[in-house]
Design a protein around this motif. Sequence first.
Motif, PDB file in Angstrom:
ATOM      1  N   THR A 197       0.817  -1.225   0.000  1.00  0.00           N
ATOM      2  CA  THR A 197       0.000   0.000   0.000  1.00  0.00           C
ATOM      3  C   THR A 197       0.844   1.266   0.000  1.00  0.00           C
ATOM      4  N   HIS A 198       2.124   1.156   0.335  1.00  0.00           N
ATOM      5  CA  HIS A 198       3.004   2.325   0.316  1.00  0.00           C
ATOM      6  C   HIS A 198       3.903   2.367  -0.920  1.00  0.00           C
ATOM      7  N   ALA A 199       3.791   1.353  -1.774  1.00  0.00           N
ATOM      8  CA  ALA A 199       4.585   1.321  -3.015  1.00  0.00           C
ATOM      9  C   ALA A 199       3.920   2.214  -4.065  1.00  0.00           C
ATOM     10  N   ARG A 200       4.741   2.846  -4.903  1.00  0.00           N
ATOM     11  CA  ARG A 200       4.187   3.633  -6.009  1.00  0.00           C
ATOM     12  C   ARG A 200       3.455   2.694  -6.966  1.00  0.00           C
ATOM     13  N   LEU A 201       2.404   3.185  -7.585  1.00  0.00           N
ATOM     14  CA  LEU A 201       1.643   2.375  -8.539  1.00  0.00           C
ATOM     15  C   LEU A 201       2.545   1.852  -9.649  1.00  0.00           C
ATOM     16  N   SER A 202       3.496   2.679 -10.079  1.00  0.00           N
ATOM     17  CA  SER A 202       4.412   2.249 -11.145  1.00  0.00           C
ATOM     18  C   SER A 202       5.292   1.088 -10.690  1.00  0.00           C
TER      19      SER A 202
ATOM     20  N   LEU B  56      -8.071   1.022 -11.573  1.00  0.00           N
ATOM     21  CA  LEU B  56      -8.478   1.783 -10.395  1.00  0.00           C
ATOM     22  C   LEU B  56      -9.541   2.817 -10.755  1.00  0.00           C
ATOM     23  N   LYS B  57      -9.336   3.524 -11.867  1.00  0.00           N
ATOM     24  CA  LYS B  57     -10.305   4.528 -12.307  1.00  0.00           C
ATOM     25  C   LYS B  57     -11.635   3.872 -12.675  1.00  0.00           C
ATOM     26  N   LYS B  58     -11.566   2.679 -13.277  1.00  0.00           N
ATOM     27  CA  LYS B  58     -12.782   1.946 -13.651  1.00  0.00           C
ATOM     28  C   LYS B  58     -13.617   1.618 -12.410  1.00  0.00           C
ATOM     29  N   ARG B  59     -12.955   1.465 -11.283  1.00  0.00           N
ATOM     30  CA  ARG B  59     -13.657   1.188 -10.022  1.00  0.00           C
ATOM     31  C   ARG B  59     -14.126   2.477  -9.341  1.00  0.00           C
ATOM     32  N   GLY B  60     -13.971   3.598 -10.037  1.00  0.00           N
ATOM     33  CA  GLY B  60     -14.439   4.880  -9.507  1.00  0.00           C
ATOM     34  C   GLY B  60     -13.487   5.537  -8.532  1.00  0.00           C
ATOM     35  N   LEU B  61     -12.236   5.126  -8.546  1.00  0.00           N
ATOM     36  CA  LEU B  61     -11.249   5.677  -7.623  1.00  0.00           C
ATOM     37  C   LEU B  61     -10.502   6.837  -8.275  1.00  0.00           C
ATOM     38  N   THR B  62     -10.053   7.746  -7.434  1.00  0.00           N
ATOM     39  CA  THR B  62      -9.329   8.917  -7.911  1.00  0.00           C
ATOM     40  C   THR B  62      -7.840   8.611  -7.972  1.00  0.00           C
ATOM     41  N   VAL B  63      -7.282   8.665  -9.190  1.00  0.00           N
ATOM     42  CA  VAL B  63      -5.850   8.423  -9.395  1.00  0.00           C
ATOM     43  C   VAL B  63      -5.308   9.597 -10.192  1.00  0.00           C
ATOM     44  N   ARG B  64      -4.231  10.209  -9.691  1.00  0.00           N
ATOM     45  CA  ARG B  64      -3.655  11.380 -10.359  1.00  0.00           C
ATOM     46  C   ARG B  64      -2.415  11.056 -11.183  1.00  0.00           C
ATOM     47  N   ALA B  65      -1.572  10.124 -10.663  1.00  0.00           N
ATOM     48  CA  ALA B  65      -0.292   9.865 -11.344  1.00  0.00           C
ATOM     49  C   ALA B  65       0.244   8.490 -10.959  1.00  0.00           C
ATOM     50  N   PRO B  66       1.150   7.948 -11.787  1.00  0.00           N
ATOM     51  CA  PRO B  66       1.732   6.641 -11.500  1.00  0.00           C
ATOM     52  C   PRO B  66       2.623   6.624 -10.252  1.00  0.00           C
ATOM     53  N   ASN B  67       3.037   7.786  -9.766  1.00  0.00           N
ATOM     54  CA  ASN B  67       3.884   7.798  -8.572  1.00  0.00           C
ATOM     55  C   ASN B  67       3.064   7.829  -7.272  1.00  0.00           C
ATOM     56  N   GLU B  68       1.733   7.786  -7.385  1.00  0.00           N
ATOM     57  CA  GLU B  68       0.882   7.706  -6.195  1.00  0.00           C
ATOM     58  C   GLU B  68       0.927   6.300  -5.621  1.00  0.00           C
ATOM     59  N   THR B  69       0.507   6.176  -4.387  1.00  0.00           N
ATOM     60  CA  THR B  69       0.441   4.876  -3.730  1.00  0.00           C
ATOM     61  C   THR B  69      -1.023   4.455  -3.599  1.00  0.00           C
ATOM     62  N   ILE B  70      -1.232   3.193  -3.307  1.00  0.00           N
ATOM     63  CA  ILE B  70      -2.590   2.689  -3.041  1.00  0.00           C
ATOM     64  C   ILE B  70      -3.186   3.457  -1.861  1.00  0.00           C
ATOM     65  N   GLU B  71      -2.363   3.736  -0.865  1.00  0.00           N
ATOM     66  CA  GLU B  71      -2.844   4.486   0.296  1.00  0.00           C
ATOM     67  C   GLU B  71      -3.342   5.868  -0.118  1.00  0.00           C
TER      68      GLU B  71
ATOM     69  N   VAL C 133      -9.069  -0.979  -1.385  1.00  0.00           N
ATOM     70  CA  VAL C 133      -8.480  -0.558  -2.672  1.00  0.00           C
ATOM     71  C   VAL C 133      -7.421  -1.564  -3.102  1.00  0.00           C
ATOM     72  N   LEU C 134      -6.565  -1.989  -2.182  1.00  0.00           N
ATOM     73  CA  LEU C 134      -5.531  -2.961  -2.531  1.00  0.00           C
ATOM     74  C   LEU C 134      -6.154  -4.261  -3.022  1.00  0.00           C
ATOM     75  N   PHE C 135      -7.114  -4.783  -2.284  1.00  0.00           N
ATOM     76  CA  PHE C 135      -7.725  -6.061  -2.673  1.00  0.00           C
ATOM     77  C   PHE C 135      -8.483  -5.954  -3.984  1.00  0.00           C
ATOM     78  N   SER C 136      -8.932  -4.758  -4.331  1.00  0.00           N
ATOM     79  CA  SER C 136      -9.671  -4.599  -5.594  1.00  0.00           C
ATOM     80  C   SER C 136      -8.778  -4.742  -6.826  1.00  0.00           C
ATOM     81  N   VAL C 137      -7.462  -4.584  -6.653  1.00  0.00           N
ATOM     82  CA  VAL C 137      -6.558  -4.691  -7.812  1.00  0.00           C
ATOM     83  C   VAL C 137      -5.757  -5.986  -7.832  1.00  0.00           C
ATOM     84  N   ILE C 138      -5.930  -6.830  -6.834  1.00  0.00           N
ATOM     85  CA  ILE C 138      -5.213  -8.093  -6.809  1.00  0.00           C
ATOM     86  C   ILE C 138      -5.821  -9.015  -7.861  1.00  0.00           C
TER      87      ILE C 138
END
Length: 186
Positions: free
Chosen positions: A128-133, A150-165, A178-183
């Motif tokens: 959860t603290h790792a960058r999305l990239s 993540l966006k398809k699930r209605g979540l707000t994502v700004r950039a690949p350097n963001e974390t799941i947290e 959020v983490l379990f939704s992408v596993i």
Amino acid sequence: MSTSGISGGARVPPAPGQENSFGRFISRFATPLTAGLFLISAISGTALFFHWTPGTFHEMHEWLSLVLLAAFAFHLYKNWVPLLGYVRRGTLILPLAVCLIAAMPFVIPGVGGHNRGNPAFRLVPLLTHARLSDLAPVLKTTPDELIAALKKRGLTVRAPNETIEAVAIDSDKEVPEVLFSVIPGR
């Protein structure tokens, strides 16, 4: 004050609170409840130790062990005078010290070579603290596909350097959700 019970041929006064219904309940059921709940705890704990259907035994062990604490408190109340005898004779100190020493390897990190906790639970903060990239290859996807999922699930994502947290906080969701939704496989 009435007397009840016979101990060694002498009549003894009732235990504290025995005159009322609570005291009668304690006197009659404290030890049998403690024994029965201990048996359940021992069986479910053994099953959990050997990983025998943990889904069946986990909640039972947790909840009924909490109920066991109440039964144990009643048992202590009922047997307070004999317990004080153990204290006065000093025979309670050694067993309690042995139990405390036996528990130490499980609660102090690094003692006895044991790592604390379930490794799966220890991975969650790392993920959860790792960058999305950085997380995308672990999840066998690309950063762009992970962001799209993540966006398809209605979540707000700004950039690949963001974390799941960060995504969870920005999306007002729980981090594990959020983490379990992408596993993969979910």
